[in-house]
Design a protein around this motif. Structure first.
Motif, PDB file in Angstrom:
ATOM      1  N   UNK A 128       0.525  -1.467  -0.149  1.00  0.00           N
ATOM      2  CA  UNK A 128      -0.345   0.207  -0.070  1.00  0.00           C
ATOM      3  C   UNK A 128       1.203   1.217   0.708  1.00  0.00           C
ATOM      4  N   UNK A 129       1.003   2.383  -0.870  1.00  0.00           N
ATOM      5  CA  UNK A 129       1.702   3.361  -0.596  1.00  0.00           C
ATOM      6  C   UNK A 129       0.766   4.393   0.414  1.00  0.00           C
ATOM      7  N   UNK A 130       2.047   5.047   0.862  1.00  0.00           N
ATOM      8  CA  UNK A 130       1.907   5.684   2.463  1.00  0.00           C
ATOM      9  C   UNK A 130       0.789   6.651   2.032  1.00  0.00           C
ATOM     10  N   UNK A 131       0.806   7.247   1.300  1.00  0.00           N
ATOM     11  CA  UNK A 131       0.136   9.005   0.670  1.00  0.00           C
ATOM     12  C   UNK A 131      -0.167   8.616  -0.970  1.00  0.00           C
ATOM     13  N   UNK A 132      -0.963   8.813  -0.956  1.00  0.00           N
ATOM     14  CA  UNK A 132      -1.714   8.862  -2.281  1.00  0.00           C
ATOM     15  C   UNK A 132      -2.438   9.904  -2.766  1.00  0.00           C
ATOM     16  N   UNK A 133      -2.371  10.686  -3.492  1.00  0.00           N
ATOM     17  CA  UNK A 133      -2.903  12.170  -3.817  1.00  0.00           C
ATOM     18  C   UNK A 133      -3.927  12.030  -5.493  1.00  0.00           C
ATOM     19  N   UNK A 134      -4.685  11.694  -4.905  1.00  0.00           N
ATOM     20  CA  UNK A 134      -5.876  11.830  -6.478  1.00  0.00           C
ATOM     21  C   UNK A 134      -6.751  12.908  -6.648  1.00  0.00           C
ATOM     22  N   UNK A 135      -6.518  13.560  -8.036  1.00  0.00           N
ATOM     23  CA  UNK A 135      -7.202  13.757  -8.730  1.00  0.00           C
ATOM     24  C   UNK A 135      -7.130  15.150  -7.726  1.00  0.00           C
ATOM     25  N   UNK A 136      -6.110  15.712  -7.384  1.00  0.00           N
ATOM     26  CA  UNK A 136      -6.199  17.554  -5.988  1.00  0.00           C
ATOM     27  C   UNK A 136      -5.760  18.508  -7.490  1.00  0.00           C
ATOM     28  N   UNK A 137      -7.048  19.463  -6.584  1.00  0.00           N
ATOM     29  CA  UNK A 137      -7.301  20.543  -7.203  1.00  0.00           C
ATOM     30  C   UNK A 137      -7.597  21.363  -5.176  1.00  0.00           C
ATOM     31  N   UNK A 138      -6.758  23.122  -6.341  1.00  0.00           N
ATOM     32  CA  UNK A 138      -6.862  23.769  -5.544  1.00  0.00           C
ATOM     33  C   UNK A 138      -6.542  25.241  -5.801  1.00  0.00           C
ATOM     34  N   UNK A 139      -7.571  25.910  -5.539  1.00  0.00           N
ATOM     35  CA  UNK A 139      -8.160  27.454  -6.453  1.00  0.00           C
ATOM     36  C   UNK A 139      -8.713  28.018  -5.352  1.00  0.00           C
ATOM     37  N   UNK A 140      -8.171  29.654  -5.608  1.00  0.00           N
ATOM     38  CA  UNK A 140      -8.090  30.525  -4.680  1.00  0.00           C
ATOM     39  C   UNK A 140      -8.413  31.711  -5.861  1.00  0.00           C
ATOM     40  N   UNK A 141      -8.970  32.280  -5.023  1.00  0.00           N
ATOM     41  CA  UNK A 141      -9.799  33.773  -5.869  1.00  0.00           C
ATOM     42  C   UNK A 141     -11.316  33.642  -6.089  1.00  0.00           C
ATOM     43  N   UNK A 142     -11.964  34.819  -6.795  1.00  0.00           N
ATOM     44  CA  UNK A 142     -13.588  34.970  -7.267  1.00  0.00           C
ATOM     45  C   UNK A 142     -13.415  32.925  -8.070  1.00  0.00           C
ATOM     46  N   UNK A 143     -14.854  31.872  -7.531  1.00  0.00           N
ATOM     47  CA  UNK A 143     -15.472  30.921  -8.102  1.00  0.00           C
ATOM     48  C   UNK A 143     -15.315  31.577  -9.693  1.00  0.00           C
ATOM     49  N   UNK A 144     -15.139  32.765 -10.200  1.00  0.00           N
ATOM     50  CA  UNK A 144     -16.034  32.814 -11.375  1.00  0.00           C
ATOM     51  C   UNK A 144     -14.354  33.449 -12.678  1.00  0.00           C
TER      52      UNK A 144
END
Lengths: 326, 305
Positions: free
Chosen positions: A5-21
């Motif tokens: 098993x992996x220790x850390x598994x990041x899947x499809x990570x998105x980080x957004x800032x600012x206005x949603x528009x």
């Protein structure tokens, strides 16, 4: 992952800032796995999303950040974990060392006071095997005169000494994963290696996996098993360190490696990457690097490159990687 | 630390010496006290006798030497108006002033610190907006108006508290709230700004990823780092309250040194003016010294460099 098993598994990570528009995507569609005890280097220019990626894993992003995807650590999904449980993980199983050792200790308390505070917190949780005394913690990170250091204040220690203290604090309870954000950038060149050696020792003595985030490629080459190259919030290449450094497949990785100063016929050659990192709020529809890429074709500007496997555990996001043209 | 204290004490003495000259000359610039002290039917001979009695007929520099010699013995002279030792009069008034200033500072701290901290912990929240409104109001409302409003509400409309006077705990409430509310506004804003900065610092971020409990991060680390400018300001504000709470003292008929000083100046009662200013100055200097000591206690870099 080839084994277990992996220790850390990041899947499809998105980080957004600012206005949603008009969102600014600091991290886009990141996929990443890390085996127990593995050392991974994440490289990229400032603003490529490396630090944001780490903060997302630690869940220390500002409240204004919008995070989606999955971050699995030792079987737990971190992004949906209640803050109380997340706080219990921090510093114990999941540790981090921040960018600037000069300012990462409270100037008003002695090293001993701050270290004891960390140890008390670790003991309170129980079950931490190797903790030991404050002096032992400082010995483990090879700080000279540990008894004296405990009585001193941060301003009486050099940057390298402070970084040792911080690494000691973060790894006191033998965490399963240590994230080190630019751990050597603020230090003298002569100290950098010693800090990197600490990470390798940590892996050997405690089995800790290490993610080292830096724009210093030479540090990654010396330390890490695997390397991830990020550009404008996206992973563009990932593979075993030896292979990526020997045969980089993404034009950005190639340019990055070529930009390392090297000596040819007694002359130092500097080869910067032309152009600038694009504005994250105004990314082109295609490959973000296309505007600076010497190998770009019209397709690169129109469509985002798909993942392509180019070797064992070596993947790259580039339309031209398969053609051997890059 | 001992050297630091001695240096500060030496500086304080020099300041006091300069102050004696200044206050001595300034008091005499207000004019001739005889028309105010003696009845209007007093003759020129009476006036001359009065001046001679108090040494006012002698050259100013001679008067100053006598004054200085007496002050060193603890004698500030006899009040022209009350015919009592000026020092005793001022001493009797400085007690109530100190008490009022102390209680007001306590009110300001108890209101300002928690409000500032809470606002800093929740930026952009309704709580922060409310705190901002509170602080603006506190800074915008002059103390005489706050005082009058409080008297109107709590002494006249709902007569639960005395509107004036001194002696019981109930007497403290309205004047202390008046002054404390005013001072708490700036304490709030200062705490807010400095806490916001402290909470953003690298060591707070580091403590977060080390899993240090939030309570410790906020109260032990961020607050102490934010406290240095707040302590300075509190010292300053305390000094201001000692000398400058005249308006509030008048509104609430508080028998303090501020009122006494204003009356003494209006009556050209030189000995009382001199004693009041000197005593207040000594108190303010003591506060400054305490602030400096607190600084050294709070920040190891101060005492070690």
């Amino acid at each position: 992952m080839p084994h277990g098993e992996p220790l850390l598994a990041i899947r499809g990570l998105n980080v957004e800032f600012g206005l949603p528009a008009r969102p600014v995507r600091a991290v886009a569609d990141a996929d990443l796995t890390l085996a127990p005890g593995e050392i991974l280097g994440i490289a990229g220019e400032s603003g490529s999303g490396k630090t944001t990626l780490c903060a997302a894993v630690m869940r220390t992003l500002p409240r204004t950040a919008r995070v989606s995807g999955r971050v699995e650590f030792a079987g737990k999904e971190l992004l949906s974990l209640p803050e109380r449980e997340m706080a219990r993980l921090r510093g114990r199983d999941l540790a981090m060392v921040l960018q600037n050792p000069m300012t990462s200790l409270d100037p008003l308390y002695t090293i001993g006071n701050q270290l004891e505070e960390v140890l008390r917190e670790r003991r309170r949780g129980g079950g931490a095997g190797r903790l030991g005394s404050a002096v032992e913690v400082l010995r483990r990170v090879h700080l000279t005169a540990p008894e004296l250091r405990l009585r001193q204040y941060p301003h009486q220690l050099s940057g390298g000494m402070r970084q040792r203290v911080l690494v000691g604090m973060a790894t006191a309870a033998a965490p399963r994963l240590l994230i080190a954000d630019e751990p050597t950038t603020a230090l003298d060149a002569s100290i950098q290696d010693e800090i990197l050696i600490l990470f390798r020792e940590l892996r050997e003595s405690a089995g800790t996996a290490v993610v080292i985030v830096t724009h210093d490629l030479s540090a990654i080459r010396r330390l890490s098993d695997r390397v991830v190259i990020m550009y404008a919030g996206r992973i563009v290449e990932e593979g075993p360190t030896v292979e990526v450094f020997r045969a980089p497949r993404h034009p950005y990785t190639q340019a990055l490696l070529a930009s390392l100063p090297r000596i040819e016929e007694e002359e130092v050659v500097l080869q910067p990457i032309p152009g600038q990192v694009p504005d994250l709020a105004r990314l082109p529809p295609g490959c973000a690097f296309a505007a600076r890429c010497p190998a770009a074709i019209p397709l690169c500007r129109e469509e985002r490159p798909r993942e392509r496997t180019v070797g064992e555990r070596h993947r790259v996001f580039c339309w031209r990687a398969g053609e051997g043209a890059a | 630390m001992a050297r630091f204290l001695l240096t500060r004490l030496g500086q304080a003495l020099v300041t006091l010496a300069l102050l004696t000259v200044l206050i001595f000359v300034l008091a005499r610039l207000t004019g001739d006290p005889t028309p105010l002290v003696l009845p209007s039917e007093a003759t020129e001979a009476d006036r001359a006798f009065f001046r001679q009695q108090y040494g006012l007929d002698r050259p100013v520099h001679e008067q100053y030497v006598v004054f200085l010699r007496n002050v060193l013995r603890g004698d500030f002279g006899i009040s022209f108006r009350y015919r009592e030792p000026a020092f005793d009069l001022v001493l009797a008034a400085i007690g109530p002033t100190l008490q009022l200033a102390g209680v007001s500072m306590l009110v300001a701290i108890l209101l300002g610190l928690p409000l500032g901290i809470a606002a800093a912990l929740r930026p952009g929240s309704w709580l922060a907006a409310t705190v901002r409104g509170y602080a603006s109001l506190g800074q915008a409302m002059p103390t005489f108006w706050t005082g009058l409003m409080l008297i109107f509400v709590f002494a006249i409309s709902i007569p639960v508290l005395p509107s004036s006077g001194y002696g019981t705990a109930a007497n403290f409430v309205l004047p202390a709230v008046t002054l404390g509310f005013y001072a708490s506004a700036s304490v709030t804003m200062l705490t807010w700004a400095n806490m916001t900065e402290a909470l953003r610092s690298d060591f707070v971020q580091m403590e977060r990823v080390l899993g240090i409990p939030r309570r410790l991060i906020v109260l032990k680390h961020a607050l102490r780092n934010a406290s240095l400018p707040i302590v300075t300001y509190l010292g300053l504000q305390f000094g201001l309250l000692l000398g400058g709470a005249v308006v509030t003292e008048r509104v609430f008929a508080w028998p303090g040194v501020g009122q006494m000083l204003v009356d003494a100046i209006l009556n050209r009662d030189y000995p009382v003016v001199q004693a009041a200013v000197m005593l207040t100055a000594v108190l303010v200097m003591t506060i400054n010294l305490v602030v400096d000591l607190l600084y050294a206690v709070l920040d190891p870099r101060v005492s070690r460099s």
